[in-house]
Design a protein around this motif. Structure first.
Motif, mmCIF file in Angstrom:
data_model
loop_
_atom_site.group_PDB
_atom_site.id
_atom_site.type_symbol
_atom_site.label_atom_id
_atom_site.label_comp_id
_atom_site.label_asym_id
_atom_site.label_seq_id
_atom_site.Cartn_x
_atom_site.Cartn_y
_atom_site.Cartn_z
ATOM 1 N N GLN A 146 -0.806 0.454 7.433
ATOM 2 C CA GLN A 146 -1.216 -0.098 8.721
ATOM 3 C C GLN A 146 -2.518 -0.895 8.587
ATOM 4 N N LEU A 147 -3.434 -0.402 7.772
ATOM 5 C CA LEU A 147 -4.688 -1.117 7.568
ATOM 6 C C LEU A 147 -4.445 -2.474 6.915
ATOM 7 N N ALA A 148 -3.440 -2.561 6.039
ATOM 8 C CA ALA A 148 -3.101 -3.849 5.434
ATOM 9 C C ALA A 148 -2.692 -4.864 6.497
ATOM 10 N N GLU B 279 -11.676 -8.575 4.174
ATOM 11 C CA GLU B 279 -12.400 -7.534 3.439
ATOM 12 C C GLU B 279 -12.612 -6.317 4.337
ATOM 13 N N VAL B 280 -12.422 -5.126 3.757
ATOM 14 C CA VAL B 280 -12.550 -3.871 4.490
ATOM 15 C C VAL B 280 -13.975 -3.339 4.346
ATOM 16 N N HIS B 281 -14.540 -2.886 5.483
ATOM 17 C CA HIS B 281 -15.902 -2.342 5.491
ATOM 18 C C HIS B 281 -15.897 -0.943 6.092
ATOM 19 N N ASP B 282 -16.743 -0.065 5.562
ATOM 20 C CA ASP B 282 -16.988 1.267 6.135
ATOM 21 C C ASP B 282 -15.702 2.065 6.314
ATOM 22 N N GLU B 283 -14.858 2.054 5.319
ATOM 23 C CA GLU B 283 -13.581 2.769 5.420
ATOM 24 C C GLU B 283 -13.796 4.274 5.386
ATOM 25 N N PRO C 39 0.836 -1.199 0.000
ATOM 26 C CA PRO C 39 0.000 0.000 0.000
ATOM 27 C C PRO C 39 0.871 1.249 0.000
ATOM 28 N N PRO C 40 0.423 2.343 -0.635
ATOM 29 C CA PRO C 40 -0.919 2.533 -1.167
ATOM 30 C C PRO C 40 -1.105 2.062 -2.603
ATOM 31 N N GLN D 18 -0.140 -8.502 0.541
ATOM 32 C CA GLN D 18 -1.056 -9.477 -0.055
ATOM 33 C C GLN D 18 -2.516 -9.290 0.358
ATOM 34 N N GLY D 19 -2.911 -8.068 0.692
ATOM 35 C CA GLY D 19 -4.261 -7.818 1.158
ATOM 36 C C GLY D 19 -5.339 -8.222 0.170
ATOM 37 N N ASP D 20 -5.078 -8.086 -1.115
ATOM 38 C CA ASP D 20 -6.065 -8.420 -2.142
ATOM 39 C C ASP D 20 -5.733 -9.723 -2.871
#
Length: 532
Positions: free
Chosen positions: A431-433, A463-467, A42-43, A161-163
């Protein structure tokens, strides 16, 4: 007669053994390796470039002298870490950024050196290439996660490897297994470059496809039947027109006001009643245990929302030079519950405390601008009447053991309290990753609460929600499923990583024996030639 195409030429040295790639090609490959590894994270999130980066460095450093292998790896590390960690210069200046980036690059340099050292094994048993490169990267990250001064795990292959399908491997062996799979895929690519097309090429192609695609079929744990409503409050940080103390108060005001607005929405039926509210790290830089005004404001917010608030607070001590970075559970009507308090266990060296302060002071007096943040002595388990939360603060999410300890301690969901106000959106997304990986690794729904963003909820599939956006106020409310089961990765703990380190050590010993045998054979050949 059937004409066969000529075989690709191989450059050989005087002893008949293959020589390394010419330096004029190896240097650009090392630069491209660093760029590929950077863009995978990221990013940028071009996750498929991670195996390519590993392969490029592997090809560049293969068969080289150890010093050259180190130099090529160091070059790769510099291209990777200087841009990746650029956000560290915003608050601390260019010197800490340069020192940290250079220190991290040294570890990649050692990976290039190790690849050169293992070259005899890679030449003799080409099929081991994916395994050996996988073990090298696991070992490098294991060292980098611990040294110096407790390590700095930023930029791990697993965090790119988040995705990717390989993220699901985290549930079976944690971040080390994900790193191993990514590096092994790079080893397949390197082996395809090193050898002429033959039947073995098909095997590497099949292995490459399996490492990249097959993890998508792996089942994941987590997602229990019981759920609770959790709210994240991102109050934002005013940046202009205020002195330091006024800004600290404004940050607290922002989070309290956003919580009061949420309480009003709940009362009017516009929002659901939360069971727990999470404020981020440093949401109260004014110590609410010593400042009555801050305590009154937080209590008013908790009373209005009718739910406990996990407050990120900076706590003062009797020694003015010492502080603590804590998460405190603040209950409605009764105030702070000091039995449910977590103090950050892993302060960041040179930012939250100064190692070897007396020595550093000989270089610059600015070291005294860094406070001495005291480390906590227990795991971040926060128990409320509704749920048990695993709390880690900011950079702690990058450390395998700190997060795992909350799960083995009974955490039903995970929370990361962070303050990204002195950094940028790139750091927040990096950090979110890590939060995404931890959610999959331990089968726990997770969240990240930031002062300025990015705040978000994360499912057990990553999976990320409500970012939320960056540099804005936001309030997010979501049902989070509670779980007490343990993934294989949680149960295994450190063992996958340590197994990789032990196997890598065995490979180094094997390469030593091969090198020794090669030198002995070369000496014998010279003797026979002289006798003739």
């Amino acid at each position: 007669m059937t004409l066969q195409p000529p075989a690709a030429p191989q450059v050989s040295g005087p002893d008949g053994r293959p020589e390394p790639l010419r330096l004029t090609f190896a240097l650009p490959l090392a630069l491209l390796a660093g760029a590929a590894l950077l863009l995978a994270l990221p990013p940028y999130d071009l996750w498929w470039l991670s195996p390519a980066g590993v392969a490029l460095l592997g090809v560049a450093s293969h068969r080289r002298r150890l010093r050259a292998g180190f130099g090529l790896g160091l070059l790769t590390g510099i291209v990777l870490f200087f841009p990746l960690l650029n956000w560290t210069s915003f608050a601390a200046g260019w010197l800490p950024w340069a020192l940290l980036s250079s220190a991290e690059a040294v570890f990649v340099g050692l990976t290039g050196l190790a690849t050169a050292w293992l070259s005899p094994m890679l030449d003799r048993w080409r099929a081991l290439c994916p395994v050996l490169l996988g073990l090298l990267w696991v070992t490098q990250e294991a060292a980098r996660d611990r040294a110096p001064f407790g390590g700095f795990p930023w930029g791990r292959l697993a965090f790119s490897q988040g995705d990717a399908p390989s993220l699901r491997l985290a549930a079976y062996g944690g971040a080390p297994l994900v790193t191993f799979a990514v590096a092994a895929a790079g080893g397949c690519l390197a082996a395809l470059v090193w050898q002429r097309p033959n039947r073995g090429s098909l095997g590497f192609l099949v292995a490459l496809a399996a490492l990249i695609v097959a993890p998508a079929a792996l089942p994941l744990g987590g997602s229990g039947d019981t759920s609770r409503v959790v709210a994240i409050v991102q109050g934002n940080v005013p940046r202009l027109g205020l002195d330091f103390n006024a800004q600290r108060r404004a940050v607290l005001d922002n989070h309290a006001s956003a919580t009061l607005k949420l309480a009003e929405d709940v009362k009017n039926g516009k929002q659901r009643q939360p069971d727990l509210v999470i404020w981020p790290e440093n949401s109260s830089d004014i110590d609410p245990l010593r400042n009555a005004d801050a305590a009154t404001e937080i209590s008013a917010a908790a009373d209005a929302i009718g739910a406990p608030i996990l407050v990120g607070a900076v706590l003062r001590t009797d020694n003015p030079a010492d502080i603590k970075n804590a998460g405190i559970l603040w209950n409605p009507n009764t105030g702070p519950d000091l039995t449910q308090e977590y103090v950050k266990q892993h302060p960041v060296p040179f930012a939250e405390y100064m190692p070897m302060r007396s020595v550093a002071r000989l270089v610059t007096d600015k070291v005294d601008l860094v406070k001495n943040m005291l480390a906590g002595d227990h795991t971040g388990i926060i128990r409320t009447s509704a749920l048990t939360l695993g709390d880690v603060i900011c950079f702690e999410v990058a450390y395998d053991g700190i997060v795992r300890d909350t799960v083995t301690g009974g955490a039903q969901i995970l929370a990361v309290q962070t303050n990204n106000a002195t950094f940028n959106a790139a750091e927040a997304r990096q950090q979110l990753a890590m939060v995404r990986l931890r959610a999959v690794e331990h089968g726990r729904e997770s969240l990240m609460a930031s002062t300025v963003g990015v705040s978000a909820f994360v499912g057990t599939d990553g999976e990320v929600h409500d970012e939320s956006g960056f540099n804005e106020a936001a309030v997010m409310v979501r049902d989070m499923k509670l779980d007490e089961s343990r993934t294989l990765a949680t149960r295994l703990g450190i063992w996958p990583e340590m197994s990789g380190v032990v196997l890598a050590a065995g490979a180094f010993i094997g390469a030593f024996l091969l090198r020794r045998k090669r030198r002995t054979s070369g000496d014998n050949a010279e003797v026979k030639t002289e006798e003739r």
